[in-house]
Write a protein that holds these residues in place. Structure first.
Motif, PDB file in Angstrom:
ATOM      1  N   VAL A   8       0.842  -1.203   0.000  1.00 11.00           N
ATOM      2  CA  VAL A   8       0.000   0.000   0.000  1.00 11.00           C
ATOM      3  C   VAL A   8       0.873   1.247   0.000  1.00 11.00           C
ATOM      4  O   VAL A   8       0.657   2.175  -0.798  1.00 11.00           O
ATOM      5  CB  VAL A   8      -0.978  -0.010   1.194  1.00 11.00           C
ATOM      6  N   THR A   9       1.871   1.293   0.867  1.00  8.06           N
ATOM      7  CA  THR A   9       2.768   2.451   0.926  1.00  8.06           C
ATOM      8  C   THR A   9       3.487   2.664  -0.403  1.00  8.06           C
ATOM      9  O   THR A   9       3.534   3.790  -0.915  1.00  8.06           O
ATOM     10  CB  THR A   9       3.805   2.270   2.056  1.00  8.06           C
ATOM     11  N   ALA A  10       4.027   1.592  -0.965  1.00  9.98           N
ATOM     12  CA  ALA A  10       4.752   1.712  -2.240  1.00  9.98           C
ATOM     13  C   ALA A  10       3.824   2.218  -3.341  1.00  9.98           C
ATOM     14  O   ALA A  10       4.223   3.056  -4.161  1.00  9.98           O
ATOM     15  CB  ALA A  10       5.370   0.373  -2.629  1.00  9.98           C
ATOM     16  N   ALA A  11       2.594   1.733  -3.374  1.00 11.57           N
ATOM     17  CA  ALA A  11       1.639   2.183  -4.393  1.00 11.57           C
ATOM     18  C   ALA A  11       1.285   3.654  -4.189  1.00 11.57           C
ATOM     19  O   ALA A  11       1.238   4.429  -5.154  1.00 11.57           O
ATOM     20  CB  ALA A  11       0.386   1.316  -4.360  1.00 11.57           C
ATOM     21  N   GLN A  12       1.043   4.050  -2.969  1.00 10.15           N
ATOM     22  CA  GLN A  12       0.709   5.448  -2.690  1.00 10.15           C
ATOM     23  C   GLN A  12       1.870   6.369  -3.059  1.00 10.15           C
ATOM     24  O   GLN A  12       1.657   7.466  -3.571  1.00 10.15           O
ATOM     25  CB  GLN A  12       0.308   5.620  -1.226  1.00 10.15           C
ATOM     26  N   GLN A  13       3.089   5.915  -2.842  1.00 12.89           N
ATOM     27  CA  GLN A  13       4.252   6.712  -3.221  1.00 12.89           C
ATOM     28  C   GLN A  13       4.364   6.860  -4.733  1.00 12.89           C
ATOM     29  O   GLN A  13       4.996   7.786  -5.220  1.00 12.89           O
ATOM     30  CB  GLN A  13       5.529   6.089  -2.655  1.00 12.89           C
ATOM     31  N   ARG A  14       3.755   5.951  -5.463  1.00 17.22           N
ATOM     32  CA  ARG A  14       3.737   6.007  -6.930  1.00 17.22           C
ATOM     33  C   ARG A  14       2.438   6.633  -7.456  1.00 17.22           C
ATOM     34  O   ARG A  14       2.081   6.441  -8.609  1.00 17.22           O
ATOM     35  CB  ARG A  14       3.934   4.603  -7.511  1.00 17.22           C
ATOM     36  N   ASN A  15       1.736   7.327  -6.578  1.00 15.53           N
ATOM     37  CA  ASN A  15       0.541   8.095  -6.918  1.00 15.53           C
ATOM     38  C   ASN A  15      -0.711   7.261  -7.182  1.00 15.53           C
ATOM     39  O   ASN A  15      -1.621   7.699  -7.878  1.00 15.53           O
ATOM     40  CB  ASN A  15       0.808   9.042  -8.113  1.00 15.53           C
ATOM     41  N   TRP A  16      -0.784   6.056  -6.654  1.00 16.84           N
ATOM     42  CA  TRP A  16      -1.999   5.259  -6.737  1.00 16.84           C
ATOM     43  C   TRP A  16      -2.879   5.560  -5.524  1.00 16.84           C
ATOM     44  O   TRP A  16      -2.372   5.744  -4.418  1.00 16.84           O
ATOM     45  CB  TRP A  16      -1.685   3.766  -6.687  1.00 16.84           C
ATOM     46  N   ASP A  17      -4.181   5.550  -5.725  1.00 15.74           N
ATOM     47  CA  ASP A  17      -5.129   5.429  -4.623  1.00 15.74           C
ATOM     48  C   ASP A  17      -5.354   3.930  -4.499  1.00 15.74           C
ATOM     49  O   ASP A  17      -5.386   3.227  -5.516  1.00 15.74           O
ATOM     50  CB  ASP A  17      -6.424   6.169  -4.943  1.00 15.74           C
ATOM     51  N   VAL A  18      -5.480   3.420  -3.274  1.00 15.59           N
ATOM     52  CA  VAL A  18      -5.493   1.972  -3.055  1.00 15.59           C
ATOM     53  C   VAL A  18      -6.690   1.550  -2.214  1.00 15.59           C
ATOM     54  O   VAL A  18      -7.015   2.187  -1.222  1.00 15.59           O
ATOM     55  CB  VAL A  18      -4.191   1.519  -2.339  1.00 15.59           C
ATOM     56  N   GLY A  19      -7.300   0.459  -2.629  1.00 15.30           N
ATOM     57  CA  GLY A  19      -8.329  -0.207  -1.840  1.00 15.30           C
ATOM     58  C   GLY A  19      -7.970  -1.677  -1.717  1.00 15.30           C
ATOM     59  O   GLY A  19      -7.392  -2.258  -2.635  1.00 15.30           O
ATOM     60  N   VAL A  20      -8.294  -2.277  -0.595  1.00 17.11           N
ATOM     61  CA  VAL A  20      -7.952  -3.678  -0.354  1.00 17.11           C
ATOM     62  C   VAL A  20      -9.196  -4.542  -0.406  1.00 17.11           C
ATOM     63  O   VAL A  20     -10.229  -4.212   0.184  1.00 17.11           O
ATOM     64  CB  VAL A  20      -7.227  -3.845   1.001  1.00 17.11           C
ATOM     65  N   VAL A  21      -9.084  -5.646  -1.147  1.00 15.38           N
ATOM     66  CA  VAL A  21     -10.110  -6.682  -1.202  1.00 15.38           C
ATOM     67  C   VAL A  21      -9.457  -7.926  -0.607  1.00 15.38           C
ATOM     68  O   VAL A  21      -8.436  -8.390  -1.114  1.00 15.38           O
ATOM     69  CB  VAL A  21     -10.574  -6.950  -2.647  1.00 15.38           C
ATOM     70  N   ALA A  22     -10.031  -8.432   0.474  1.00 14.79           N
ATOM     71  CA  ALA A  22      -9.421  -9.542   1.195  1.00 14.79           C
ATOM     72  C   ALA A  22     -10.279 -10.796   1.085  1.00 14.79           C
ATOM     73  O   ALA A  22     -11.509 -10.712   1.127  1.00 14.79           O
ATOM     74  CB  ALA A  22      -9.252  -9.168   2.671  1.00 14.79           C
ATOM     75  N   THR A  23      -9.619 -11.942   0.952  1.00 15.16           N
ATOM     76  CA  THR A  23     -10.375 -13.183   1.066  1.00 15.16           C
ATOM     77  C   THR A  23     -10.860 -13.265   2.515  1.00 15.16           C
ATOM     78  O   THR A  23     -10.220 -12.721   3.426  1.00 15.16           O
ATOM     79  CB  THR A  23      -9.516 -14.414   0.719  1.00 15.16           C
ATOM     80  N   PRO A  24     -11.975 -13.928   2.753  1.00 13.65           N
ATOM     81  CA  PRO A  24     -12.473 -14.001   4.138  1.00 13.65           C
ATOM     82  C   PRO A  24     -11.433 -14.565   5.112  1.00 13.65           C
ATOM     83  O   PRO A  24     -11.294 -14.069   6.229  1.00 13.65           O
ATOM     84  CB  PRO A  24     -13.697 -14.916   4.031  1.00 13.65           C
ATOM     85  N   GLN A  25     -10.679 -15.571   4.692  1.00 12.44           N
ATOM     86  CA  GLN A  25      -9.682 -16.170   5.577  1.00 12.44           C
ATOM     87  C   GLN A  25      -8.510 -15.231   5.855  1.00 12.44           C
ATOM     88  O   GLN A  25      -7.891 -15.311   6.908  1.00 12.44           O
ATOM     89  CB  GLN A  25      -9.151 -17.487   4.982  1.00 12.44           C
TER      90      GLN A  25
END
Length: 183
Positions: A31-48
């Motif tokens: 997430v940090t690396a993506a934000q530093q590259r100007n991405w907005d980030v959302g996380v989709v997690a498997t239930p487990q």
């Protein structure tokens, strides 16, 4: 590809799909690396995978709720459509189900739909050597490559103690998704 969405400050939106692997707790590094590259980030997690990550910390870091279940009819979409997807870490189970077109979790549904929508996807497999030896895994990787999915170079772990966490390169997902200059 239309990059940038309202509410993301005009920045491209990256979905990070997180699976239940021992390294999942380090997803904040991606997430940090993506934000530093100007991405907005959302996380989709498997239930487990929810038991493997610090949900509150990730939601604070991204500014978005973690998605792990389908929304009810009429509920607003909590995340804009993705411009790209990074699947990290990607487990044996998720890779094989995805390649087979099985959509029994929100994360798998997102991945199966992304192919039909032309969304670029990078995957960083994270499994042990015994799982990687199974013929279904090799066949699944070939099918995903044939679908245009970009596969990371992480080698299966033979060290059950670390699960490969000491060498897992989160940033490789972004490297794979960055277009290479044409020479």
């Amino acid at each position: 590809m239309d990059l940038g969405h309202p509410g993301s400050g005009g920045r491209p939106f990256l979905y990070v799909v997180v699976c239940a692997a021992g390294v999942a707790g380090g997803v904040g590094r991606l997430v940090t690396a993506a934000q530093q590259r100007n991405w907005d980030v959302g996380v989709v997690a498997t239930p487990q995978s929810l038991d493997f990550i610090d949900r509150s910390a990730v939601e604070t870091q991204t500014g978005h709720p973690i998605r792990s279940a389908w929304r009810r009819p009429g509920d607003p979409r909590p995340l804009p459509p993705p411009d790209a997807i990074a699947v990290a870490p990607a487990t044996f189970n998720t890779i094989n189900k995805w390649a087979a077109g099985i959509s029994d979790t929100l994360a798998l549904g997102v991945l199966c739909e992304a192919y039909g929508s032309g969304v670029p996807i990078a995957v960083l497999p994270c499994l042990n050597a015994a799982q990687a030896a199974h013929p279904a895994y090799r066949e699944s990787l070939e099918r995903l490559r044939g679908m245009g999915v970009l596969i990371g170079s992480h080698e299966p772990s033979v060290q059950p103690g670390t699960g490969g966490a000491d060498v897992f390169r989160w940033e490789e997902a972004l490297e794979l998704l960055t277009p290479k200059p044409v020479s």
